[in-house]
Design a protein around this motif. Structure first.
Motif, PDB file in Angstrom:
ATOM      1  N   SER A   1      -6.023  14.230  -1.475  1.00  0.00           N
ATOM      2  CA  SER A   1      -4.594  13.913  -1.599  1.00  0.00           C
ATOM      3  C   SER A   1      -4.173  12.861  -0.572  1.00  0.00           C
ATOM      4  CB  SER A   1      -3.772  15.181  -1.427  1.00  0.00           C
ATOM      5  OG  SER A   1      -3.851  15.652  -0.103  1.00  0.00           O
ATOM      6  N   LEU A   2      -4.837  12.853   0.605  1.00  0.00           N
ATOM      7  CA  LEU A   2      -4.496  11.834   1.609  1.00  0.00           C
ATOM      8  C   LEU A   2      -4.918  10.452   1.116  1.00  0.00           C
ATOM      9  CD1 LEU A   2      -5.355  13.475   5.030  1.00  0.00           C
ATOM     10  CD2 LEU A   2      -3.154  13.227   3.924  1.00  0.00           C
TER      11      LEU A   2
ATOM     12  N   ASP B  80      -5.254   9.573  -2.030  1.00  0.00           N
ATOM     13  CA  ASP B  80      -4.345   9.222  -3.121  1.00  0.00           C
ATOM     14  C   ASP B  80      -3.034   8.685  -2.562  1.00  0.00           C
ATOM     15  OD1 ASP B  80      -6.095   9.878  -5.074  1.00  0.00           O
ATOM     16  OD2 ASP B  80      -5.265  11.864  -5.490  1.00  0.00           O
ATOM     17  N   GLY B  81      -2.529   9.354  -1.512  1.00  0.00           N
ATOM     18  CA  GLY B  81      -1.277   8.910  -0.920  1.00  0.00           C
ATOM     19  C   GLY B  81      -1.370   7.487  -0.425  1.00  0.00           C
ATOM     20  N   ALA B  82      -2.478   7.167   0.228  1.00  0.00           N
ATOM     21  CA  ALA B  82      -2.640   5.810   0.750  1.00  0.00           C
ATOM     22  C   ALA B  82      -2.805   4.805  -0.392  1.00  0.00           C
ATOM     23  CB  ALA B  82      -3.850   5.755   1.679  1.00  0.00           C
ATOM     24  N   TYR B  83      -3.629   5.157  -1.395  1.00  0.00           N
ATOM     25  CA  TYR B  83      -3.813   4.245  -2.528  1.00  0.00           C
ATOM     26  C   TYR B  83      -2.486   3.990  -3.226  1.00  0.00           C
ATOM     27  CZ  TYR B  83      -8.881   4.714  -2.195  1.00  0.00           C
ATOM     28  OH  TYR B  83     -10.170   4.678  -1.766  1.00  0.00           O
ATOM     29  N   ALA B  84      -1.674   5.053  -3.363  1.00  0.00           N
ATOM     30  CA  ALA B  84      -0.405   4.913  -4.081  1.00  0.00           C
ATOM     31  C   ALA B  84       0.579   4.022  -3.340  1.00  0.00           C
ATOM     32  CB  ALA B  84       0.215   6.286  -4.317  1.00  0.00           C
ATOM     33  N   LEU B  85       0.331   3.813  -2.029  1.00  0.00           N
ATOM     34  CA  LEU B  85       1.187   2.893  -1.279  1.00  0.00           C
ATOM     35  C   LEU B  85       0.623   1.483  -1.334  1.00  0.00           C
ATOM     36  CD1 LEU B  85       2.018   5.029   1.839  1.00  0.00           C
ATOM     37  CD2 LEU B  85       3.604   4.266   0.094  1.00  0.00           C
ATOM     38  N   GLY B  86      -0.463   1.288  -2.059  1.00  0.00           N
ATOM     39  CA  GLY B  86      -1.044  -0.028  -2.169  1.00  0.00           C
ATOM     40  C   GLY B  86      -2.040  -0.338  -1.070  1.00  0.00           C
ATOM     41  N   ALA B  87      -2.602   0.702  -0.449  1.00  0.00           N
ATOM     42  CA  ALA B  87      -3.628   0.441   0.561  1.00  0.00           C
ATOM     43  C   ALA B  87      -4.946   0.132  -0.134  1.00  0.00           C
ATOM     44  CB  ALA B  87      -3.787   1.659   1.465  1.00  0.00           C
ATOM     45  N   THR B  88      -5.713  -0.783   0.439  1.00  0.00           N
ATOM     46  CA  THR B  88      -7.034  -1.076  -0.102  1.00  0.00           C
ATOM     47  C   THR B  88      -7.988   0.035   0.331  1.00  0.00           C
ATOM     48  OG1 THR B  88      -7.686  -2.268   1.846  1.00  0.00           O
ATOM     49  CG2 THR B  88      -6.601  -3.542   0.132  1.00  0.00           C
TER      50      THR B  88
ATOM     51  N   GLU C  31      -8.527  -0.178   4.034  1.00  0.00           N
ATOM     52  CA  GLU C  31      -7.373   0.285   4.825  1.00  0.00           C
ATOM     53  C   GLU C  31      -7.270   1.800   4.775  1.00  0.00           C
ATOM     54  OE1 GLU C  31      -4.360  -3.536   4.314  1.00  0.00           O
ATOM     55  OE2 GLU C  31      -4.448  -1.975   2.794  1.00  0.00           O
TER      56      GLU C  31
ATOM     57  N   LYS D  37      -7.439   3.646   8.238  1.00  0.00           N
ATOM     58  CA  LYS D  37      -6.171   4.124   8.791  1.00  0.00           C
ATOM     59  C   LYS D  37      -5.851   5.556   8.422  1.00  0.00           C
ATOM     60  CE  LYS D  37      -4.285  -0.387   9.291  1.00  0.00           C
ATOM     61  NZ  LYS D  37      -3.384  -1.422   8.827  1.00  0.00           N
ATOM     62  N   VAL D  38      -6.474   6.086   7.399  1.00  0.00           N
ATOM     63  CA  VAL D  38      -6.147   7.456   6.994  1.00  0.00           C
ATOM     64  C   VAL D  38      -7.349   8.389   7.121  1.00  0.00           C
ATOM     65  CG1 VAL D  38      -5.363   8.912   5.106  1.00  0.00           C
ATOM     66  CG2 VAL D  38      -4.320   6.684   5.465  1.00  0.00           C
TER      67      VAL D  38
ATOM     68  N   ALA E 258      -8.260  11.110  10.323  1.00  0.00           N
ATOM     69  CA  ALA E 258      -8.217  12.528   9.974  1.00  0.00           C
ATOM     70  C   ALA E 258      -9.557  13.196  10.244  1.00  0.00           C
ATOM     71  CB  ALA E 258      -7.834  12.694   8.500  1.00  0.00           C
TER      72      ALA E 258
ATOM     73  N   MET F  14      -3.473   4.491 -11.021  1.00  0.00           N
ATOM     74  CA  MET F  14      -4.132   5.484 -10.171  1.00  0.00           C
ATOM     75  C   MET F  14      -5.337   6.100 -10.879  1.00  0.00           C
ATOM     76  SD  MET F  14      -3.148   5.821  -7.097  1.00  0.00           S
ATOM     77  CE  MET F  14      -3.470   7.446  -6.437  1.00  0.00           C
TER      78      MET F  14
ATOM     79  N   VAL G 287      -3.612  -3.642  -5.675  1.00  0.00           N
ATOM     80  CA  VAL G 287      -2.956  -3.438  -4.380  1.00  0.00           C
ATOM     81  C   VAL G 287      -1.473  -3.848  -4.420  1.00  0.00           C
ATOM     82  CG1 VAL G 287      -2.939  -4.220  -1.990  1.00  0.00           C
ATOM     83  CG2 VAL G 287      -5.041  -3.409  -3.020  1.00  0.00           C
TER      84      VAL G 287
ATOM     85  N   ARG H 127       0.514  -1.470  -6.789  1.00  0.00           N
ATOM     86  CA  ARG H 127       0.913  -0.150  -6.302  1.00  0.00           C
ATOM     87  C   ARG H 127       2.030  -0.246  -5.276  1.00  0.00           C
ATOM     88  NH1 ARG H 127      -5.163   1.936  -5.938  1.00  0.00           N
ATOM     89  NH2 ARG H 127      -5.475   2.343  -8.154  1.00  0.00           N
TER      90      ARG H 127
ATOM     91  N   PHE I 164       3.534  12.635  -5.057  1.00  0.00           N
ATOM     92  CA  PHE I 164       2.620  13.591  -5.686  1.00  0.00           C
ATOM     93  C   PHE I 164       3.204  14.995  -5.732  1.00  0.00           C
ATOM     94  CE2 PHE I 164       0.195  10.063  -4.261  1.00  0.00           C
ATOM     95  CZ  PHE I 164      -0.745   9.866  -5.245  1.00  0.00           C
TER      96      PHE I 164
ATOM     97  N   ASN J 287       1.952  15.131   0.594  1.00  0.00           N
ATOM     98  CA  ASN J 287       0.734  14.734   1.297  1.00  0.00           C
ATOM     99  C   ASN J 287       1.024  13.724   2.399  1.00  0.00           C
ATOM    100  OD1 ASN J 287       1.409  12.709  -0.433  1.00  0.00           O
ATOM    101  ND2 ASN J 287      -0.670  12.267  -1.124  1.00  0.00           N
TER     102      ASN J 287
ATOM    103  N   PHE K 130       0.572  11.755   5.751  1.00  0.00           N
ATOM    104  CA  PHE K 130      -0.628  11.490   6.544  1.00  0.00           C
ATOM    105  C   PHE K 130      -0.542  12.299   7.828  1.00  0.00           C
ATOM    106  CE2 PHE K 130      -0.013   7.236   4.427  1.00  0.00           C
ATOM    107  CZ  PHE K 130      -0.899   7.526   3.418  1.00  0.00           C
TER     108      PHE K 130
ATOM    109  N   ILE L  56       0.808  -2.270   6.195  1.00  0.00           N
ATOM    110  CA  ILE L  56      -0.364  -2.817   5.501  1.00  0.00           C
ATOM    111  C   ILE L  56       0.029  -3.967   4.583  1.00  0.00           C
ATOM    112  CG2 ILE L  56      -1.758  -0.711   5.626  1.00  0.00           C
ATOM    113  CD1 ILE L  56      -1.008  -0.107   2.792  1.00  0.00           C
ATOM    114  N   HIS L  57       1.292  -4.009   4.168  1.00  0.00           N
ATOM    115  CA  HIS L  57       1.705  -5.122   3.321  1.00  0.00           C
ATOM    116  C   HIS L  57       2.368  -6.241   4.120  1.00  0.00           C
ATOM    117  CE1 HIS L  57       0.543  -3.036  -0.256  1.00  0.00           C
ATOM    118  NE2 HIS L  57       1.258  -1.999   0.075  1.00  0.00           N
TER     119      HIS L  57
ATOM    120  N   ARG M  26       8.398   7.256   2.526  1.00  0.00           N
ATOM    121  CA  ARG M  26       7.210   6.425   2.698  1.00  0.00           C
ATOM    122  C   ARG M  26       7.050   5.500   1.489  1.00  0.00           C
ATOM    123  NH1 ARG M  26       1.914  10.027   3.042  1.00  0.00           N
ATOM    124  NH2 ARG M  26       1.990   9.933   0.790  1.00  0.00           N
TER     125      ARG M  26
END
Lengths: 460, 296
Positions: free
Chosen positions: A341-342, A344-352, A355, A359-360, A364, B97, B125, B128, B135, B139, B141, B155-156, B205
């Motif tokens: 889920s962490l 997914d959260g990062a991907y959903a924010l557009g992280a590569t 990244e 960063k995540v 962790a 996704m 990228v 998204r 979700f 979740n 971080f 990051i952007h 976020r």
């Protein structure tokens, strides 16, 4: 031998007690198990437990103390002339008696007093065995009868058996702890003996290590020098080289395997990487001596550098390769344990993916990664075979990886192999080194725990 | 084009109206492809997202069958349906996704502002960042509250300085209705908040990267009623700026927060239309059965 037969008989008895206890519990309620407090098995185990344990305890106690008791009785029976003799001559006498009893010395060539004492000893021992057998068997039978006659439906047999199991588990758990304490204490006492001969400050801060001592008064030159700094520097140097190899390679391969590799590749590559951990260290040592060290030497010569044939670099490089699987396998496990889920959260924010990893996922997984690195450092510091073969014996105080250095483990090995006197500083120095090594790794672990607790990112 | 679609829908409606006459659930279970044709207004004028013939396959199993659906500007579109009906899968198509799932294949065109985001050459990228997602389980971080919100803008490269970042963090938290609760402890871990606060942190976020569309996958299913009410209120406010697609198991929630509702059933989009109409006067037998609680 006698004890073995006795134990076998005891086991048979307790097996019988088990069967009888089970049947009796079953019979008491005419097969209506609901009326029993516990399952019939527990009544059987309860009876077997009381049949076996007290008898076994007596047996163990006897086996532990019979030598002392008999020798005391034999010494008491010796002729008047020998009473009041000092402990040393009594010991010698007991030794003679043992030799006669073992048949090492023919009775006709021995002192008649000794022969008589030996016969007395044998006699006492036979009586002892007979008495032991009787006592143990009576105890076993009594224990079984006592419990079997007292079985009744409300008896809490299960609780009693489970309490015994609990005690056994506690005993098993304390074995490791007690062993550790025992090792530390024995090393500590020997070290104290060493520090009586060599001052602590000289050992901790001295920069010269040359443990050769004069064996006779007329020998010259070798007075011994016990400054541990050069060998700890050598250990640190080789371990540092090993970590420089192992941490980046191990971490990157762990990240690749857990975050990027296809499952099919991962399922093949991970076991292969772990095979590295299964190679005996002596094979690594051969590899270091015969392949890596000459290669580094010829490479250094071609650059005009002066490389020792047993360089720290060769030992460190090979040790680093050996440690890679410790870092990669453990790190891979902790990275995999980071919840999806962490990510997914990062991907959903557009992280590569990179990244997300940097960063995540890695923050962790940090506690586990630091843990794996700490384990690797402990392995590097404690590793013996590779350095014995590939690092030198000369205690140079040097940070140059191309020179020959020595490590704590190598010194302990050389100090304790061959014939030793256990009261010379040379031998005792090994224990002091071991103690210091233990304290250093302990300190590293404590620091690592602190670091982890401070920087850990707690996910749930 | 428009009329021909209306005609087919008209036919579908007639077929459907015969289905209830045949009676029971037995008939619904054996309902044929014709009956599964989408009923209602799948299209809107000037859509934010337009989906044409979306099919999703997990390996060989088909999870979404030929779905056509529009998401309007400044509207909340609710997706309802029984478990396993594909509503979450469809939602995850909208910001690609599903790419992160091995063996998942999506076909069809998804036009975001008339650009096909399902095309190979689209980089996920920036996409998204445009289509954010919240979700089911909060979740956050395992970082500080501030870091959580600043993650996306960082990051952007949306903020040049720490001061600008502070501004983005504050305005996002304000818009998520969380600022007053956390302004004194921005450096404390986000995982230390309550479930409802964590979910609002995740929304903050998401809006910190200034998306156009926000996808929400059952955002309240792990929350208590009071936190749920707060999030629903927030969704209604966010509608002023964003298009929102929300998957929910709670029909009351769909009725409360959405303007349009889409009902999915076993990978088919069965009915879509005005929320009020769907809940008061559904046109399809399956929709009616679901919202009246006969299955689901």
């Amino acid at each position: 031998m006698n004890q073995l037969i006795l134990i076998f008989v005891l086991l048979l008895l307790s097996l019988a007690a088990y069967q009888m206890g089970r049947r009796r519990a079953y019979g008491l309620v005419d097969g209506q198990l609901r009326k029993l407090h516990s399952l019939p098995v527990y009544y059987g185990l309860y009876a077997a437990m009381w049949c076996l344990l007290p008898a076994l305890l007596v047996l163990i106690a006897w086996t532990a103390f019979d030598g002392a008791i008999i020798s005391h009785l034999v010494v008491g029976q010796l002729p008047e002339s020998l009473h009041g003799a000092d402990a040393g001559s009594i010991n010698l006498l007991l030794n003679d008696i043992r030799n006669v009893r073992m048949g090492l010395v023919p009775p006709e060539s021995a002192d008649p007093v000794v022969v008589a004492a030996a016969q007395h000893w044998d006699h006492l021992q036979r009586i002892g065995y007979a008495a032991l057998a009787v006592v143990v068997l009576i105890l076993a039978v009594l224990g079984a009868i006592f419990t079997l006659t007292r079985i009744h439906p409300q008896q809490r047999a299960r609780n009693a058996v489970e309490r015994l199991v609990l005690v056994m588990m506690m005993a098993a758990a304390s074995v490791a702890v007690l062993t550790t304490v025992g090792i530390v204490l024995s090393v500590l006492f020997e070290s104290i003996l060493f520090f009586r001969l060599v001052p602590v400050t000289e050992f901790l801060f001295g920069t010269s290590w040359s443990p050769q001592m004069a064996m006779r008064a007329d020998q010259v030159g070798s007075s011994g020098a016990f400054g541990a700094v050069p060998i700890f520097v050598g250990t640190a140097l080789i371990s540092a080289i090993a970590m420089v190899v192992a941490v980046p390679i191990g971490l990157l391969s762990a990240i690749y395997l857990s975050e990027y590799a296809a499952p099919a590749f991962r399922s093949v590559a991970k076991p292969l990487l772990e095979v590295l951990a299964g190679i005996p260290t002596v094979v690594y040592g051969v590899f270091a001596v015969l392949v890596v060290a000459p290669a580094i030497r010829s490479w250094g010569m071609s650059l005009g550098l002066d490389v020792a044939s047993e360089s720290a670099l060769a030992a460190g490089l090979v040790m680093g390769v050996m440690i890679i699987p410790f870092v990669s396998s453990l790190s891979d496990d902790v990275i995999n344990a980071v919840p999806q889920s962490l990510r997914d959260g990062a991907y959903a924010l557009g992280a590569t993916p990179s990244e997300t990893t940097r960063k995540v996922v890695l923050p962790a997984a940090l506690p586990g990664i630091v843990g794996s690195i700490m384990l690797a450092i402990s392995r590097a510091i404690g590793e013996t075979m590779i350095v014995v073969m590939a690092a030198g014996l000369s205690a140079n105080l040097s940070f140059n990886p191309l020179e020959s250095v020595t490590t704590v483990t190598v010194q302990i090995v050389t100090l304790l192999t061959g014939d030793q006197e256990f009261d010379s500083p040379k031998t005792l120095a090994a224990f002091a080194l071991g103690l210091l090594l233990f304290l250093v790794t302990l300190g590293l672990n404590v620091i690592a725990l602190r670091v982890v607790n401070k920087y850990r990112e707690q996910y749930e | 084009m428009e009329t021909s679609m209306n005609e087919t829908q008209q036919q579908a409606k007639e077929t459907v109206f015969r289905a209830p006459d045949r009676g029971d659930l037995q008939a619904t279970a054996t309902v044929d492809r014709e009956v599964r044709r989408t009923v209602g207004e799948a299209r809107v004028a000037d859509p934010r997202i337009r989906c044409n013939d979306i099919n999703v396959y997990y390996g060989t199993a088909q999870a979404i069958k030929n779905v056509n659906l529009d998401v309007g500007r400044n509207e909340v579109l609710a997706m309802i349906g029984p478990s396993g009906c594909g509503k979450s899968t469809f939602l995850r198509c909208l910001n690609r996704m599903n790419d992160t799932i091995d063996g998942c294949r999506v076909t069809g065109d998804i036009l975001l502002d008339e650009r096909n985001i399902n095309a190979k050459e689209i980089d996920v990228v920036p996409l998204r960042a445009q289509v954010g997602m919240v979700f089911q389980k909060p979740n956050p971080f395992p970082k500080s509250i501030w870091e959580n919100v600043a993650f996306g803008p960082r990051i952007h490269g949306l903020a040049r300085s720490r001061a600008q970042l502070d501004e983005v963090v504050e305005s996002s938290l304000r818009r998520a209705g969380l600022w007053d609760e956390v302004k004194d402890r921005l450096d404390k871990p986000g995982t230390g908040l309550s479930g409802g606060q964590q979910q609002r942190l995740c929304i903050a976020r998401t809006i910190a990267v200034q998306p156009e569309v926000i996808l929400m996958d059952e955002p309240c299913s792990a929350l208590d009623p009071i936190s749920t009410a707060k999030i629903e209120e927030l969704i209604d406010e966010l509608r002023q700026q964003f298009s929102i697609c929300i998957v929910t198991h709670s029909m009351q929630q769909a009725a409360r927060v959405s303007q349009r509702t889409a009902y999915f059933h076993l990978g088919d989009l069965i009915e879509v239309g005005n929320t009020e109409q769907i809940f008061t006067n559904p046109n399809h037998k399956l929709t009616e059965d679901y919202i009246t609680g006969r299955f689901g």
